[in-house]
Design an enzyme around this catalytic site. Structure first.
Site, PDB file in Angstrom:
ATOM      1  CB  SER A   1      33.110  41.081  41.893  1.00  0.00           C
ATOM      2  OG  SER A   1      33.627  41.557  40.684  1.00  0.00           O
TER       3      SER A   1
HETATM    4  N1  SAM Z   1      33.994  38.791  36.996  1.00  0.00           N
HETATM    5  C1  SAM Z   1      35.214  38.635  37.718  1.00  0.00           C
HETATM    6  C2  SAM Z   1      35.119  37.571  38.786  1.00  0.00           C
HETATM    7  O1  SAM Z   1      34.035  37.033  39.006  1.00  0.00           O
HETATM    8  O2  SAM Z   1      36.154  37.262  39.379  1.00  0.00           O
HETATM    9  C3  SAM Z   1      35.643  39.981  38.272  1.00  0.00           C
HETATM   10  C4  SAM Z   1      37.040  40.229  37.922  1.00  0.00           C
HETATM   11  S1  SAM Z   1      37.769  41.784  38.176  1.00  0.00           S
HETATM   12  C5  SAM Z   1      36.761  42.749  39.231  1.00  0.00           C
HETATM   13  C6  SAM Z   1      37.624  42.560  36.580  1.00  0.00           C
HETATM   14  C7  SAM Z   1      38.350  41.851  35.449  1.00  0.00           C
HETATM   15  O3  SAM Z   1      38.169  42.620  34.265  1.00  0.00           O
HETATM   16  C8  SAM Z   1      39.862  41.691  35.629  1.00  0.00           C
HETATM   17  O4  SAM Z   1      40.228  40.354  35.532  1.00  0.00           O
HETATM   18  C9  SAM Z   1      40.444  42.527  34.484  1.00  0.00           C
HETATM   19  O5  SAM Z   1      41.659  42.030  33.968  1.00  0.00           O
HETATM   20  C10 SAM Z   1      39.322  42.454  33.472  1.00  0.00           C
HETATM   21  N2  SAM Z   1      39.335  43.494  32.443  1.00  0.00           N
HETATM   22  C11 SAM Z   1      39.613  44.820  32.546  1.00  0.00           C
HETATM   23  N3  SAM Z   1      39.503  45.420  31.345  1.00  0.00           N
HETATM   24  C12 SAM Z   1      39.136  44.442  30.447  1.00  0.00           C
HETATM   25  C13 SAM Z   1      38.863  44.423  29.036  1.00  0.00           C
HETATM   26  N4  SAM Z   1      38.943  45.509  28.263  1.00  0.00           N
HETATM   27  N5  SAM Z   1      38.510  43.236  28.470  1.00  0.00           N
HETATM   28  C14 SAM Z   1      38.405  42.108  29.207  1.00  0.00           C
HETATM   29  N6  SAM Z   1      38.676  42.067  30.537  1.00  0.00           N
HETATM   30  C15 SAM Z   1      39.021  43.222  31.152  1.00  0.00           C
END
Ligand code: SAM
Length: 216
Positions: free
Chosen positions: A64
């Site tokens: 992010s």
């Molecule tokens: N917090 C992260 C960082 O600091 O890098 C942001 C990562 S990205 C914007 C969002 C993440 O949410 C992705 O890695 C994606 O695979 C994960 N994601 C999406 N749906 C999800 C779910 N149902 N359960 C867990 N992770 C999920």
């Protein structure tokens, strides 16, 4: 992994930029000033780590934007010792900021490759963050209740199943909207069965996929 003088200088400038964009919580700014964001990037792109931008981390996902991390963390209003659940581990950067603020952090990722690489990174950095592989839309009831839950992907439903995993006084920060744009929603559990909802600007996240999210 080495935190060079150059990257420390870039980080200082990022903190000033976030302050100028309206981030007011000094504890959050201090945490961003202490956690080397480049460690959460592929090695060849370390010099991109201090642009206030999201960046690809593989598996079609992104780390992010720092401003987004700062806004979500500011809304959680973390106190040392708080138990926090993050949904969407990704690179691990947001979780590392929560841990830097003194929280006990649980984080869930649905993509196995990211879960593995980020768990290994946390071990290497010796940060005590508890990682889980699975569908975060159902939360993590076995480790709750939580002082805070932060969802770092964009959801589309009312997050009822997450609200109930908060302690009284706890906060849920969740981007909600359609696949292209979301509002940052803060839900506070005032007392059992009583919640307050406020909205805090528009953001653009990758979709939250799973049982209570978008279809995979
Ligand atoms: N917090 C992260 C960082 O600091 O890098 C942001 C990562 S990205 C914007 C969002 C993440 O949410 C992705 O890695 C994606 O695979 C994960 N994601 C999406 N749906 C999800 C779910 N149902 N359960 C867990 N992770 C999920």
């Amino acid at each position: 992994m080495e935190d060079s003088f150059k990257h420390k200088g870039m980080r200082k400038r990022l903190v000033e930029a976030l302050r100028n964009k309206g981030i007011k919580d000094e504890n959050v700014l201090e945490a961003i000033g202490l956690v080397p964001r480049q460690f959460f990037f592929p090695k060849d792109f370390w010099d991109n780590a201090y642009d206030d931008k999201a960046f690809p981390i593989g598996s079609g996902q992104t780390i992010s934007q720092p401003y987004t991390v700062a806004c979500q963390t500011q809304l959680l209003d973390i106190k040392p010792g708080d138990v926090i659940l993050e949904i969407g581990t990704g690179s691990g950067y947001q979780a590392a900021i929560l841990a830097q603020l003194g929280a006990k952090v649980f984080t869930i990722e649905r993509i196995e490759a990211l879960f593995k690489s980020t768990s290994q990174l946390f071990s290497k950095l010796k940060v005590p963050i508890h990682c889980f592989l699975g569908d975060g839309t159902i939360g993590l009831p076995s480790k709750g209740p939580f002082d805070g839950i932060v969802v770092t992907a964009g959801g589309n439903s009312l997050a009822e199943q997450l609200k109930v995993q908060l302690k009284p006084g706890g906060k849920l920060v969740v981007p909600m909207g359609d696949r292209s744009i979301q509002k940052m929603v803060l839900i506070k559990k005032v007392v059992e069965n009583k919640y307050e909802r406020t909205e805090h600007g528009e953001f653009k996240f990758v979709p939250l996929l799973g049982k209570y999210g978008w279809e995979t």
